[in-house]
Motif scaffolding. Structure first.
Motif, mmCIF file in Angstrom:
data_model
loop_
_atom_site.group_PDB
_atom_site.id
_atom_site.type_symbol
_atom_site.label_atom_id
_atom_site.label_comp_id
_atom_site.label_asym_id
_atom_site.label_seq_id
_atom_site.Cartn_x
_atom_site.Cartn_y
_atom_site.Cartn_z
ATOM 1 N N TYR A 315 0.841 -1.196 0.000
ATOM 2 C CA TYR A 315 0.000 0.000 0.000
ATOM 3 C C TYR A 315 0.875 1.243 0.000
ATOM 4 O O TYR A 315 2.050 1.214 0.342
ATOM 5 C CB TYR A 315 -0.945 0.018 1.200
ATOM 6 N N ARG A 316 0.267 2.340 -0.435
ATOM 7 C CA ARG A 316 1.011 3.600 -0.510
ATOM 8 C C ARG A 316 0.777 4.475 0.716
ATOM 9 O O ARG A 316 1.657 5.197 1.150
ATOM 10 C CB ARG A 316 0.616 4.365 -1.782
ATOM 11 N N GLN A 317 -0.425 4.413 1.268
ATOM 12 C CA GLN A 317 -0.763 5.311 2.369
ATOM 13 C C GLN A 317 -1.811 4.666 3.263
ATOM 14 O O GLN A 317 -2.644 3.881 2.801
ATOM 15 C CB GLN A 317 -1.309 6.642 1.811
ATOM 16 N N PHE A 318 -1.740 4.977 4.558
ATOM 17 C CA PHE A 318 -2.798 4.600 5.494
ATOM 18 C C PHE A 318 -3.346 5.884 6.077
ATOM 19 O O PHE A 318 -2.643 6.621 6.786
ATOM 20 C CB PHE A 318 -2.254 3.698 6.598
ATOM 21 N N THR A 319 -4.603 6.208 5.751
ATOM 22 C CA THR A 319 -5.179 7.475 6.183
ATOM 23 C C THR A 319 -5.447 7.437 7.680
ATOM 24 O O THR A 319 -6.065 6.502 8.186
ATOM 25 C CB THR A 319 -6.487 7.778 5.436
ATOM 26 N N ARG A 320 -4.994 8.456 8.370
ATOM 27 C CA ARG A 320 -5.089 8.452 9.828
ATOM 28 C C ARG A 320 -6.491 8.782 10.313
ATOM 29 O O ARG A 320 -6.879 8.385 11.392
ATOM 30 C CB ARG A 320 -4.081 9.448 10.395
ATOM 31 N N GLY A 321 -7.261 9.525 9.500
ATOM 32 C CA GLY A 321 -8.605 9.868 9.934
ATOM 33 C C GLY A 321 -9.561 8.692 9.835
ATOM 34 O O GLY A 321 -10.039 8.151 10.825
#
Length: 665
Positions: A315-321
């Motif tokens: 994965y490229r990103q894990f959204t914190r919200g």
């Protein structure tokens, strides 16, 4: 030499785990570095008589599955028992560790495990045990010994068969410094050679089973995480009747509740989609398994399953919200992991995410492309699951333009656009879109269903004849460029076909390897008919052969190609078909002769494809075709192709010079 040990196999040691380093590679004379490996973690337990047991990181017995590794180290132990920590891996033909091949091997093992062939050695996918720690030698436990002493003892064991077992290379900080190198230099080398990253290990550290102390710190070059499969969606369009994607979960690190963390729809082979669907259908349940109901828009058409299977994704990103994985690609099942151990990524990756956030989408910029000035936007937007951005797509098409443009010249272009990136909505576009620059040359032609010469059934095609036109197309996320086997003249009239094409499409159970064998047969027939064939990959699963021809009859190429395809199908009906029906393609190569129909198009040489990675339809040499024995040998990404062109130029350069009258059959 130690006394001969008992024939009993030593007990399993639960593996010590590495902690993420938060984006800061550890440095100093107290550290050493090893490659971060991409396989199955395994404990190798060896009795004094050579009896060997392989145990996964969660205590599963691997021995039967990897029977080739049993007893391999016994000659080096001289009757002593031993316990080693390491990784079971598979190498591809490029000499890189390939987790996908290991997964493919596992799928075959799972298929055959209930049959009398369950111990099939899979000689075509050999495995290797890469050892990186020695936990017991003879009757002496080494867990309390410093890492550097355990490592020295391990290095002192003579590896009797390096094809099946070897010791992972180690680099100490001091040795690097003596060579006037830094850990960052080593990391750059690791990235260039395709490894996953580095693990920094404290030289004085003991081995702490089952713990994740600060003694081992992993520095990953790509972000991966383990996930729990909680549901699936059926496929649509070409994937109708198959698996479309997976709905993923992980345990909240604070509460332990199972929470929804996103989905994944790319990275699967067709065979893997089928195997997964079979397993998921067997564990279906009526309701979702999460503590909190996921958003409705994320669960349309969902089929829920018991949360029993663990997988791995890039994965490229894990959204914190919202707590969602973004830009995911499937890596494979992890049979060696238990669902209870899987935490949502934010618990482990928070520091790394804060240290290296995903760049924001950039503003519009103005660039010079040849004699034109163009405005480009969203250059940082990922268009491929592996993070390849629009800016990188534009860079590729700009750099390949010199060899690509001659193959597009005077040919109406059909685009396949991916405005939301691969995995999002895609669409064919024949008509020039609104907002196209006024300088872009176009041609109006009757649509394939039109019987009139002009009017509402016409299509206005783009003609890409210069660098700026390629950059414009790339900026609107037109990843794929498809063209017909004919050109238009200066007045916009369609000319007779000048190319003959055979599209070799591998059916289930086959690959480009079998395409190459059919291509060799086609080559021989074409040469016998006076034509000169040139091979290229499709950039997806298959390949094409081109030959330059002269003919005044637009229907003649299809007629000729069909007869030749049918001839090969008659000669070897078990491996070749000339019939388009899908139920005729299993274990066969489909020779698609219909690509010569004037209404059809074929992927252009050097065009990108909308797949999991930025693969390219790549011209080949016949030597490469003849040498192909594994699918990975003929997979080329944008970077690979730029290097190939630097080395070899355009392998299709001489195609027009080989034009020959189309023979009759």
């Amino acid at each position: 030499m130690a006394a001969r040990a008992s024939s009993s196999v030593p007990g399993w040691v639960e593996p010590m785990l590495a902690k993420a380093d938060g984006g800061r590679l550890r440095e100093g004379p107290e550290w050493a570095y090893e490659y971060k490996l991409d396989g199955y973690r395994a404990c190798m337990q060896i009795a004094g008589d050579g009896t060997t047991v392989l145990t996964s990181r969660n205590g599963i017995d691997f021995t039967h599955e990897f029977a080739d590794l049993a007893g391999v180290l016994a000659p080096a132990l001289h009757g002593r028992a031993a316990v080693l920590d390491g990784e079971i891996v598979v190498y591809n033909d490029a000499g890189q560790i390939d987790f996908g091949l290991l997964q493919e091997r596992r799928g075959r093992y799972q298929t055959h495990r209930s049959s009398p062939r369950r111990t099939e050695p899979f000689h075509d996918v050999p495995v290797r045990f890469l050892a990186f720690d020695l936990l017991q030698l003879g009757t002496t436990s080494l867990l309390r010994e410093p890492y550097e002493e355990r490592r020295a003892l391990l290095a002192g064991l003579a590896m009797p068969d390096p094809f099946r077992i070897s010791v992972v290379r180690q680099f100490t900080f001091t040795e690097l410094a003596a060579d006037r190198r830094t850990p960052q230099d080593l990391l750059d080398h690791v990235a260039a050679t395709g490894h996953e990253g580095l693990v920094a290990k404290l030289l004085r550290a003991p081995y702490v089973p089952g713990k994740r102390p600060d003694y081992w710190c992993k520095h990953a070059l790509i972000q991966t995480t383990e996930v729990i499969i909680c549901g699936w969606r059926p496929g649509q369009s070409r994937l109708s009747g198959s698996l479309g994607g997976l709905l993923l979960g992980g345990h909240d690190p604070d509460t332990g509740e199972l929470i929804y963390i996103g989905d994944v729809g790319t990275g699967f082979t067709e065979a893997e989609r089928g195997r997964l669907l079979t397993r998921l259908e067997a564990i279906e349940r009526r309701k979702h398994p999460f503590a909190v109901t996921p958003p409705r828009e994320d669960t349309v058409r969902a089929h829920w399953v018991r949360p029993e299977l663990v997988g791995e994704v890039v994965y490229r990103q894990f959204t914190r919200g919202a707590g969602r994985l973004r830009h995911t690609a499937w890596r494979g099942l992890r049979e060696d992991r238990e669902p209870a151990d899987i935490l949502a990524p934010r618990a482990r990756e928070r520091v790394a995410a804060e240290a290296a956030p995903t760049p924001p989408v950039g503003p519009k910029i103005t660039v010079q492309a040849g004699s034109r000035r163009l405005k480009l936007s969203n250059l940082d937007k990922p268009l491929y699951p592996d993070g390849f951005t629009k800016g990188e797509v534009i860079n590729y098409y700009s750099r390949i333009a010199e060899v690509l443009l001659p193959h597009l010249a005077d040919r109406p272009v059909t685009f396949i656009r991916f405005p939301d990136g691969v995995g999002g909505q895609q669409f064919f576009e024949k008509n020039v879109p609104n907002g196209a620059p006024g300088w872009l040359p176009t041609v109006r032609l009757p649509s394939s269903g039109s019987r009139s010469g002009r009017g509402e059934n016409e299509i206005e095609y783009a003609l890409l004849d210069e660098l700026a036109a390629l950059v414009w197309a790339a900026n609107m996320a037109a990843l794929e460029l498809h063209v017909p086997q004919w050109r238009v003249d200066a007045g916009g009239q369609r000319l007779p076909p000048d190319l003959l094409v055979f599209d070799l499409d591998p059916g289930p159970g086959t690959s480009i390897v079998q395409c190459c064998r059919v291509a060799e047969r086609l080559r021989d027939v074409l040469l016998g008919d006076g034509l000169t064939p040139f091979p290229k990959t499709s950039g997806s699963k298959g390949m094409q052969l081109y030959a330059a021809i002269d003919t005044d009859d637009p229907t003649a190429p299809s007629t000729y190609a069909k007869k030749l395809a049918q001839q090969l199908a008659r000669e070897t009906p078990d491996s070749v078909t000339a019939v388009m029906a899908k139920n005729q393609r299993t274990n066969r190569i489909f020779i698609d002769w219909s690509q010569n129909n004037p209404a059809k198009t074929t992927i252009a040489p050097y065009s990108l494809r909308g797949r999991d990675h930025p693969t390219v339809s790549t011209p080949l040499t016949w030597d490469e075709v003849e040498a192909c024995r594994h699918v990975t040998q003929l997979v080329f990404t944008a970077d690979d192709v730029l290097d190939r062109v630097d080395d070899h130029g355009d392998l299709l350069l001489n195609l027009p010079e080989k034009r020959t009258p189309l023979p009759s059959r």
